[in-house]
Design an enzyme around this catalytic site. Structure first.
Site, PDB file in Angstrom:
ATOM      1  N   ASP A  12      49.913 -19.422  71.849  1.00 14.22           N
ATOM      2  CA  ASP A  12      50.970 -20.127  71.108  1.00 14.22           C
ATOM      3  C   ASP A  12      50.385 -20.635  69.788  1.00 14.22           C
ATOM      4  O   ASP A  12      49.423 -21.402  69.781  1.00 14.22           O
ATOM      5  CB  ASP A  12      51.509 -21.284  71.953  1.00 14.22           C
ATOM      6  CG  ASP A  12      52.665 -22.002  71.271  1.00 14.22           C
ATOM      7  OD1 ASP A  12      53.800 -21.866  71.738  1.00 14.22           O
ATOM      8  OD2 ASP A  12      52.421 -22.708  70.270  1.00 14.22           O
ATOM      9  N   ASP A 112      56.409 -17.379  67.828  1.00 14.78           N
ATOM     10  CA  ASP A 112      55.012 -17.802  67.696  1.00 14.78           C
ATOM     11  C   ASP A 112      54.260 -17.773  69.021  1.00 14.78           C
ATOM     12  O   ASP A 112      53.259 -18.440  69.176  1.00 14.78           O
ATOM     13  CB  ASP A 112      54.925 -19.193  67.047  1.00 14.78           C
ATOM     14  CG  ASP A 112      55.100 -20.317  68.050  1.00 14.78           C
ATOM     15  OD1 ASP A 112      55.865 -20.134  69.011  1.00 14.78           O
ATOM     16  OD2 ASP A 112      54.458 -21.366  67.863  1.00 14.78           O
ATOM     17  N   GLU A 113      54.759 -17.023  70.004  1.00 12.40           N
ATOM     18  CA  GLU A 113      54.003 -16.977  71.251  1.00 12.40           C
ATOM     19  C   GLU A 113      54.147 -15.656  71.988  1.00 12.40           C
ATOM     20  O   GLU A 113      55.149 -14.958  71.863  1.00 12.40           O
ATOM     21  CB  GLU A 113      54.379 -18.142  72.163  1.00 12.40           C
ATOM     22  CG  GLU A 113      55.831 -18.197  72.557  1.00 12.40           C
ATOM     23  CD  GLU A 113      56.160 -19.515  73.243  1.00 12.40           C
ATOM     24  OE1 GLU A 113      56.349 -20.514  72.527  1.00 12.40           O
ATOM     25  OE2 GLU A 113      56.225 -19.539  74.478  1.00 12.40           O
TER      26      GLU A 113
HETATM   27  N1  DCP Z   1      61.159 -24.610  65.976  1.00 12.46           N
HETATM   28  C1  DCP Z   1      62.354 -25.058  65.429  1.00 12.46           C
HETATM   29  N2  DCP Z   1      63.065 -26.054  66.045  1.00 12.46           N
HETATM   30  C2  DCP Z   1      62.607 -26.637  67.191  1.00 12.46           C
HETATM   31  C3  DCP Z   1      61.402 -26.180  67.767  1.00 12.46           C
HETATM   32  C4  DCP Z   1      60.695 -25.165  67.121  1.00 12.46           C
HETATM   33  O1  DCP Z   1      62.770 -24.540  64.396  1.00 12.46           O
HETATM   34  N3  DCP Z   1      63.309 -27.618  67.775  1.00 12.46           N
HETATM   35  C5  DCP Z   1      60.400 -23.565  65.277  1.00 12.46           C
HETATM   36  C6  DCP Z   1      59.398 -24.163  64.350  1.00 12.46           C
HETATM   37  C7  DCP Z   1      58.084 -24.029  65.056  1.00 12.46           C
HETATM   38  C8  DCP Z   1      58.282 -22.765  65.877  1.00 12.46           C
HETATM   39  O2  DCP Z   1      59.666 -22.749  66.196  1.00 12.46           O
HETATM   40  O3  DCP Z   1      56.991 -23.930  64.159  1.00 12.46           O
HETATM   41  C9  DCP Z   1      57.440 -22.731  67.128  1.00 12.46           C
HETATM   42  O4  DCP Z   1      57.784 -23.805  67.980  1.00 12.46           O
HETATM   43  P1  DCP Z   1      56.742 -24.561  68.883  1.00 12.46           P
HETATM   44  O5  DCP Z   1      57.519 -25.297  69.895  1.00 12.46           O
HETATM   45  O6  DCP Z   1      55.699 -23.623  69.357  1.00 12.46           O
HETATM   46  O7  DCP Z   1      56.111 -25.671  67.923  1.00 12.46           O
HETATM   47  P2  DCP Z   1      55.035 -25.543  66.780  1.00 12.46           P
HETATM   48  O8  DCP Z   1      54.392 -24.212  66.728  1.00 12.46           O
HETATM   49  O9  DCP Z   1      55.652 -25.986  65.498  1.00 12.46           O
HETATM   50  O10 DCP Z   1      53.994 -26.664  67.187  1.00 12.46           O
HETATM   51  P3  DCP Z   1      52.882 -26.627  68.352  1.00 12.46           P
HETATM   52  O11 DCP Z   1      51.571 -26.734  67.637  1.00 12.46           O
HETATM   53  O12 DCP Z   1      53.167 -27.863  69.144  1.00 12.46           O
HETATM   54  O13 DCP Z   1      53.045 -25.378  69.130  1.00 12.46           O
HETATM   55 CA    CA Z   2      53.553 -23.234  68.589  1.00  6.15          CA
HETATM   56 CA    CA Z   3      55.963 -21.761  70.789  1.00  5.62          CA
END
Ligand code: DCP
Ligand code: CA
Ligand code: CA
Length: 369
Positions: A12, A112-113
């Site tokens: 992720d 992203d995963e």
């Molecule tokens: N995303 C979004 N709205 C949300 C959750 C996520 O638009 N409510 C988008 C933005 C994030 C991407 O999806 O960058 C991936 O979500 P993740 O839950 O994996 O969160 P992040 O990658 O941002 O952070 P982490 O480091 O906690 O994985």
């Molecule tokens: Ca992420």
């Molecule tokens: Ca994710």
């Protein structure tokens, strides 16, 4: 080492959208970054899509209204950016391609995963898996320039939960004999498919942790949540998950689009171009082993107006000729409705199916998180 166990990873990417903004503009590093989905009604309306870890220190996280994010980051030199999905998608594709080189099989589970089955190439060894993760991290850092966190476990369920334990740039390895101890203290909503309502319902039954859940009689769970979910909760809380890691044909549709050598109303001329596009689509379909049930075309006219049309087939098909015939028919019909010349054309197929996909996958009941 337990030779029967699979070795499965969930990779992720860290603070994905915000990290990619740092990637293309390194001067942003060291500042709180908020990537926002602007709804457009007023300058301030919308919500936080994601934020970097610096912004998270001020409690600015996904879903927070932007005006609150602004308030919490006042005077902190925070940078607010709009989502640029095309760019994120492009980098995501590149990352997935590199990751695929490290896996026996890879299943993308979100932008992203991805899940990676690495059982064969690690010979079932979690030590080797740990080394493989380090190698992957170096490769992605070097070829793309970003970091990610990884969970390694005997199945997708454990890998997913483990991936959340050490963020950012972390690795968490849970060996088969550690699964129960690992899961048992975690709150029930760590499990995919346990939302707010289920949390409340489980709390009423005296169930707070995954360990609590694992000690409940499966029959009681089936009575409370129905057969499919009840059995799922029972298995999941005991760390049991047999779902394979498989390429899922992520895309909703596969298509190509391009500009014609000259503007035209000649169907034969158009179909020459379309046939090249069909060749590419066909290759992709074959490697992914997908059948389709819909063929679509799009056309951009000389006045730059665009149109798409689609035809749904009676039954799934997987051959080139079906795409060609349907596309030709759609172009003929469409040209009869307009006097304009066509400038750009595209063709796509959608509504995919595949033999093994017909066995309903339990995790596909739930959206990836
Ligand atoms: N995303 C979004 N709205 C949300 C959750 C996520 O638009 N409510 C988008 C933005 C994030 C991407 O999806 O960058 C991936 O979500 P993740 O839950 O994996 O969160 P992040 O990658 O941002 O952070 P982490 O480091 O906690 O994985
Ligand atoms: Ca992420
Ligand atoms: Ca994710």
């Amino acid at each position: 080492m337990s030779p029967q166990s699979r070795v499965v990873m969930l990779v992720d990417l860290d603070y994905f959208f915000a990290q990619l903004e740092e990637l293309r503009n390194p001067t942003l590093k060291g500042k709180p970054i908020v990537v926002g989905m602007y709804s457009g009604r007023t300058e301030e309306s919308g919500a936080v899509s994601t934020s970097n870890y610096l912004a998270r220190k001020f409690n600015v996280k996904s879903g927070l209204p932007l005006f609150l994010a602004k308030k919490r980051l006042e005077g902190k030199e925070a940078v607010f950016l709009p989502v640029d999905y095309d760019y994120y998608q492009q980098v995501s594709n590149k990352i997935m391609k590199v990751l695929r080189g490290f896996a026996d099989s890879l299943e993308q589970a979100g932008i992203d995963e991805a899940y990676l089955d690495v059982t064969r190439r690690t010979q079932g060894s979690f030590e080797k898996a740990q080394l493989l993760v380090e190698e992957m991290k170096r490769a992605i850092k070097q070829q793309v320039g970003v970091t990610f966190s990884v969970g390694v476990g005997p199945n997708k369920l454990v890998a997913k939960i483990a991936s959340d334990m050490h963020k950012p740039d972390g690795v968490t390895v849970i060996r088969p004999e550690e699964v129960k101890t690992f899961l048992s203290p975690l709150p029930v909503d760590s499990l995919l498919g346990v939302g707010k309502k289920t949390v409340v319902k489980m709390a009423e039954m005296g169930i707070k942790t995954i360990g609590d859940l694992s000690r409940i009689d499966v029959q009681r769970l089936v009575e409370a949540f129905g057969k499919i979910l009840g059995i799922y909760f029972y298995n999941a809380s005991n760390g049991v998950d047999n779902e394979p890691v498989q390429e899922a044909g992520e895309a909703e549709s596969i298509g190509r689009m391009g500009t014609l050598k000259e503007n035209t109303r000649d169907v034969d001329f158009i179909m020459q171009r379309i046939d090249q596009q069909i060749d590419e689509i066909f290759t992709e379909l074959t490697t992914k082993d997908l059948s389709f049930r819909q063929v679509g075309i799009s056309a951009v006219m000389t006045d730059l107006s665009g149109k798409s049309r689609a035809k749904t087939l009676d039954r799934p098909a997987k051959d080139r000729e079906t795409i060609h015939k349907a596309a030709r028919e759609l172009f003929e019909k469409y040209l009869a409705e307009t006097d304009l010349e066509i400038r750009r054309v595209g063709v796509r197929v959608a509504m995919f199916s595949r033999e093994e996909r017909q066995q309903r996958q339990l995790t596909s009941f739930f959206s990836p998180g």
